[in-house]
Design a protein around this motif. Structure first.
Motif, mmCIF file in Angstrom:
data_model
loop_
_atom_site.group_PDB
_atom_site.id
_atom_site.type_symbol
_atom_site.label_atom_id
_atom_site.label_comp_id
_atom_site.label_asym_id
_atom_site.label_seq_id
_atom_site.Cartn_x
_atom_site.Cartn_y
_atom_site.Cartn_z
ATOM 1 N N SER A 80 2.672 -22.891 -15.892
ATOM 2 C CA SER A 80 2.265 -22.861 -17.296
ATOM 3 C C SER A 80 1.192 -21.813 -17.526
ATOM 4 N N HIS A 81 1.626 -20.780 -18.204
ATOM 5 C CA HIS A 81 0.741 -19.715 -18.642
ATOM 6 C C HIS A 81 0.356 -20.008 -20.066
ATOM 7 N N ILE A 82 -0.744 -19.438 -20.565
ATOM 8 C CA ILE A 82 -0.962 -19.567 -21.998
ATOM 9 C C ILE A 82 -0.078 -18.546 -22.710
ATOM 10 N N SER A 83 0.306 -18.867 -23.940
ATOM 11 C CA SER A 83 1.159 -17.960 -24.709
ATOM 12 C C SER A 83 0.442 -16.619 -24.881
ATOM 13 N N THR A 84 1.193 -15.537 -24.753
ATOM 14 C CA THR A 84 0.608 -14.202 -24.950
ATOM 15 C C THR A 84 0.418 -13.959 -26.447
ATOM 16 N N ILE A 85 -0.780 -13.543 -26.805
ATOM 17 C CA ILE A 85 -1.057 -13.224 -28.201
ATOM 18 C C ILE A 85 -1.235 -11.715 -28.295
ATOM 19 N N GLY A 86 -0.479 -11.083 -29.175
ATOM 20 C CA GLY A 86 -0.597 -9.632 -29.333
ATOM 21 C C GLY A 86 -0.009 -8.892 -28.141
ATOM 22 N N VAL A 87 -0.799 -8.029 -27.545
ATOM 23 C CA VAL A 87 -0.329 -7.184 -26.452
ATOM 24 C C VAL A 87 -1.347 -7.199 -25.323
ATOM 25 N N ASP A 88 -0.864 -7.189 -24.093
ATOM 26 C CA ASP A 88 -1.752 -7.125 -22.941
ATOM 27 C C ASP A 88 -1.090 -6.192 -21.917
ATOM 28 N N PHE A 89 -1.813 -5.800 -20.904
ATOM 29 C CA PHE A 89 -1.132 -4.988 -19.899
ATOM 30 C C PHE A 89 -1.747 -5.158 -18.521
ATOM 31 N N LYS A 90 -0.958 -4.815 -17.523
ATOM 32 C CA LYS A 90 -1.418 -4.796 -16.143
ATOM 33 C C LYS A 90 -0.926 -3.506 -15.508
ATOM 34 N N MET A 91 -1.517 -3.169 -14.357
ATOM 35 C CA MET A 91 -1.129 -1.928 -13.701
ATOM 36 C C MET A 91 -0.824 -2.164 -12.235
ATOM 37 N N LYS A 92 0.033 -1.312 -11.709
ATOM 38 C CA LYS A 92 0.325 -1.372 -10.286
ATOM 39 C C LYS A 92 0.829 0.002 -9.843
ATOM 40 N N THR A 93 0.520 0.347 -8.604
ATOM 41 C CA THR A 93 1.013 1.608 -8.069
ATOM 42 C C THR A 93 2.100 1.304 -7.047
ATOM 43 N N ASP B 54 2.750 -6.030 -21.810
ATOM 44 C CA ASP B 54 3.316 -7.355 -22.037
ATOM 45 C C ASP B 54 3.103 -7.692 -23.509
ATOM 46 N N THR B 55 4.127 -8.236 -24.149
ATOM 47 C CA THR B 55 4.030 -8.448 -25.594
ATOM 48 C C THR B 55 4.285 -9.903 -25.973
ATOM 49 N N ALA B 56 3.740 -10.298 -27.113
ATOM 50 C CA ALA B 56 4.043 -11.616 -27.663
ATOM 51 C C ALA B 56 5.485 -11.594 -28.151
ATOM 52 N N GLY B 57 6.224 -12.675 -27.900
ATOM 53 C CA GLY B 57 7.650 -12.657 -28.226
ATOM 54 C C GLY B 57 7.982 -13.109 -29.633
ATOM 55 N N GLN B 58 7.055 -13.811 -30.278
ATOM 56 C CA GLN B 58 7.387 -14.328 -31.612
ATOM 57 C C GLN B 58 7.642 -13.164 -32.570
ATOM 58 N N GLU B 59 8.676 -13.350 -33.378
ATOM 59 C CA GLU B 59 9.161 -12.240 -34.185
ATOM 60 C C GLU B 59 8.073 -11.580 -35.022
ATOM 61 N N ARG B 60 7.213 -12.393 -35.625
ATOM 62 C CA ARG B 60 6.242 -11.777 -36.531
ATOM 63 C C ARG B 60 5.259 -10.856 -35.808
ATOM 64 N N TYR B 61 5.075 -11.059 -34.512
ATOM 65 C CA TYR B 61 4.152 -10.193 -33.774
ATOM 66 C C TYR B 61 4.687 -8.781 -33.595
ATOM 67 N N GLN B 62 5.966 -8.596 -33.932
ATOM 68 C CA GLN B 62 6.518 -7.244 -33.822
ATOM 69 C C GLN B 62 5.791 -6.258 -34.692
ATOM 70 N N THR B 63 5.206 -6.750 -35.755
ATOM 71 C CA THR B 63 4.436 -5.868 -36.628
ATOM 72 C C THR B 63 3.307 -5.201 -35.835
ATOM 73 N N ILE B 64 2.860 -5.876 -34.772
ATOM 74 C CA ILE B 64 1.837 -5.299 -33.896
ATOM 75 C C ILE B 64 2.477 -4.605 -32.696
ATOM 76 N N THR B 65 3.453 -5.274 -32.071
ATOM 77 C CA THR B 65 3.965 -4.757 -30.797
ATOM 78 C C THR B 65 4.806 -3.492 -30.949
ATOM 79 N N LYS B 66 5.441 -3.325 -32.093
ATOM 80 C CA LYS B 66 6.310 -2.144 -32.241
ATOM 81 C C LYS B 66 5.526 -0.834 -32.121
ATOM 82 N N GLN B 67 4.219 -0.898 -32.357
ATOM 83 C CA GLN B 67 3.395 0.306 -32.206
ATOM 84 C C GLN B 67 3.397 0.808 -30.759
ATOM 85 N N TYR B 68 3.740 -0.092 -29.841
ATOM 86 C CA TYR B 68 3.696 0.279 -28.433
ATOM 87 C C TYR B 68 5.026 0.813 -27.913
ATOM 88 N N TYR B 69 6.087 0.589 -28.679
ATOM 89 C CA TYR B 69 7.412 1.008 -28.227
ATOM 90 C C TYR B 69 7.465 2.501 -27.963
#
Lengths: 212, 348
Positions: free
Chosen positions: A36-49, A63-78
């Motif tokens: 059980s993770h907490i729900s992702t809100i907005g956008v987050d990221f991790k890095m690895k080499t 990593d992005t929030a999956g709820q449809e309305r959050y696309q208004t925020i996440t689409k900026q990252y596409y």
């Protein structure tokens, strides 16, 4: 001092809420799994080499929030992504059906030539399965994507799928990479090239955009 | 170890530092509790007043928190005027897509809190489900938005009452906050932009850093606004912020954000890349500065003069939240909100 990586890429995880995007990411970057993770809100990221074909690739995974309305925020990252994971949950028919919608969003907002890969996650939940493996394969074929069934829980195909998408991105940028390798043979230059590319893209952002 | 609200303390929790803070804070809490008891006994009810505002800024004792939040936010009045409404919502026609959206997040709301575990008895997941479902049915334009689960969760932990949690959620989502949670999330985008403008005005070096790296504010602060600092700042500090939020409105969110950024300005300016900036914005919400909620929130009756630009001279202890970011009037916020919203609407 030697540079710690040769090239830098940005990958993006998208898909319905609750399909396990954050779990995939945590398994890949930290080799951890929490049921059980907490729900992702907005956008987050991790890095690895990781190293692919002798090239050290630094990947930033968004990593992005999956709820449809959050696309208004996440689409900026596409449009900043070079590779995209489209994730559904094999125990949720609905999340599979929605892949179509996610693909059309990618077509709309992501740069042309972005590499995509289809992921059917939660493959360990065989008894709850609603989407057959062949359905996943079929869909991936339709869109010309590679396909993996994964499980963040049992660590199935996690490294494989992240490595595969990284390879695809590398291949897509092969020309630039080879050019640099033959003429300069300089590891630093590869990363710098990538940074310069980052600066050049996305006119909506300041020209100084740097994603290193 | 479990904290008084049911949250498991992280493995690296600094008990010594916390003990040091808490032994001092306990004295303050006791003093405040006596004052609040007198205030509440005297008038029979809480009404917004200068005294109440001063009291609220110094913190509402846990035992009175639910009652005071209910009173100052208008939630109590709504509940009194609509007897049985909450239960009728739950008994009426439901919506399967709403139910599913909420269910997806039940296991993902405070997995680190013992009372929200599936195995807990009583298990607050059911209470959370009811509150969110009723709210989604009550406010169909908003329905359910991820993030509301954390807010409702805190309301339930504090009120220990389903119906009161519902009405407090209604006060926040329906009245106190602009449209953060509606499908277009325009209020959220507006307030992020307002914060960006405030930083540009008050902390230009930080703004220049952000612009130089092309960092989007959404990446750094959308959770601050959406979750009202839940799971970002320590529980006690969040509750102190919410005390002011219920009584004074959403301006407090900018004060907290600006205080965090200003206090750590030099630290943030050390960042040399986007991941670095993100990392620093995560770090500034941790540590002694935010754990000592009383110093963080401490306020005296003169601070609002400084904020409003009336020019009171203040000596003595620092009053972080209400003095740190300098002048900030509600009129400024309103003006910025209007222009940022118009700009965002023009873009889309």
């Amino acid at each position: 001092m030697a540079k710690q990586y040769d090239v830098l890429f940005r990958l993006l995880l998208i898909g319905d809420s609750g399909v396990g995007k954050t779990c995939l990411l945590c398994r890949f970057t930290d080799n951890e799994f929490h049921s059980s993770h907490i729900s992702t809100i907005g956008v987050d990221f991790k890095m690895k080499t990781i190293e692919v074909d002798g090239i050290k690739v630094r990947i930033q995974i968004w990593d992005t929030a999956g709820q449809e309305r959050y696309q208004t925020i996440t689409k900026q990252y596409y449009r900043r992504a070079q590779g995209i994971f489209l994730v559904y949950d094999i125990s949720s028919e609905r999340s599979y059906q929605h892949i179509m919608k996610w693909v059309s969003d990618v077509d709309e907002y992501a740069p042309e030539g972005v590499q995509k890969i289809l992921i059917g996650n939660k493959a360990d939940e065989e008894q709850k399965r609603q989407v057959g493996r062949e359905q996943g394969q079929q869909l991936a074929k339709e869109y010309g994507m590679d396909f993996y069934e994964t499980s963040a829980c049992t660590n199935l195909n996690i490294k494989e799928s992240f490595t595969r998408l990284t390879e695809l991105v590398l291949q897509a940028h092969r020309r630039e990479l080879d050019g640099l390798r033959t003429c300069a043979g300089n590891e630093l230059a590869l990363a710098e090239l990538e940074e310069d590319e980052g600066k050049a893209e996305g006119p909506a952002n300041s020209s100084k955009t740097c994603w290193c | 170890m479990i904290d008084p609200y049911g949250f498991e303390r992280p493995e690296d929790f600094d008990y010594a530092a916390y003990e040091e803070f808490f032994s001092t804070y306990l004295v303050i809490l006791t003093k405040r509790a006596i004052k609040w008891s007198k205030l509440l006994k005297g008038s029979g009810g809480v009404r917004k007043s200068v005294t109440v505002k001063r009291y609220v800024r110094k913190g509402i004792p846990l035992e009175h928190r639910a009652r005071v939040w209910m009173a100052v936010s208008g939630a109590q009045a709504q509940m009194d005027q609509n007897p049985g409404y909450y239960h009728r919502l739950l008994e009426g026609e439901s919506s399967s897509s709403l139910e599913e959206a909420i269910r997806t997040d039940l296991n993902r709301t405070f997995p680190d809190n013992v009372m929200f575990r599936k195995t807990a008895d009583p298990c607050l997941q059911k209470t959370l489900y009811n509150v969110l479902l009723a709210y989604g049915l009550h406010n169909r334009d908003v329905g359910y938005c991820q993030g509301m689960n954390f807010i409702a969760g805190y309301l339930i932990l504090i009120t220990k009452n389903e119906e009161e949690s519902f009405w407090l959620l209604d006060a926040l989502v329906g009245r106190i906050l602009p449209d953060y949670y509606s499908p277009a999330m325009l209020g959220l985008k507006t307030d992020q932009e307002v914060l960006a403008q405030l930083v540009r005005m008050k902390l230009p070096a930080v703004a220049a850093l952000m612009d130089g790296h092309g960092v989007l504010w959404t990446l750094l602060v959308s959770r601050w606004f959406i979750c009202l600092f839940v799971d970002i700042l320590p529980v006690e500090t969040v509750l102190r912020i919410w005390d002011c939020l219920f009584n004074e409105g959403s301006k407090i969110l900018f004060r907290v954000a600006l205080t965090l950024i200003k206090q750590h300005q030099d630290f943030i300016l050390e960042a040399s890349s986007v991941p670095d900036i993100c990392d620093k914005f995560k770090q500034i919400t941790k540590g002694d500065f935010v754990t000592d909620c009383h110093t963080f929130m401490q306020a005296r009756h003169v601070y609002h003069c400084a904020w409003l630009g009336i020019g009171c001279y203040e000596t003595g202890t620092l009053t972080k939240i209400f003095s740190e970011p300098g002048r900030l009037s509600m009129a400024t916020i309103a003006r910025l909100r209007e222009s940022c919203r118009a700009a965002l609407q023009a873009q889309s």
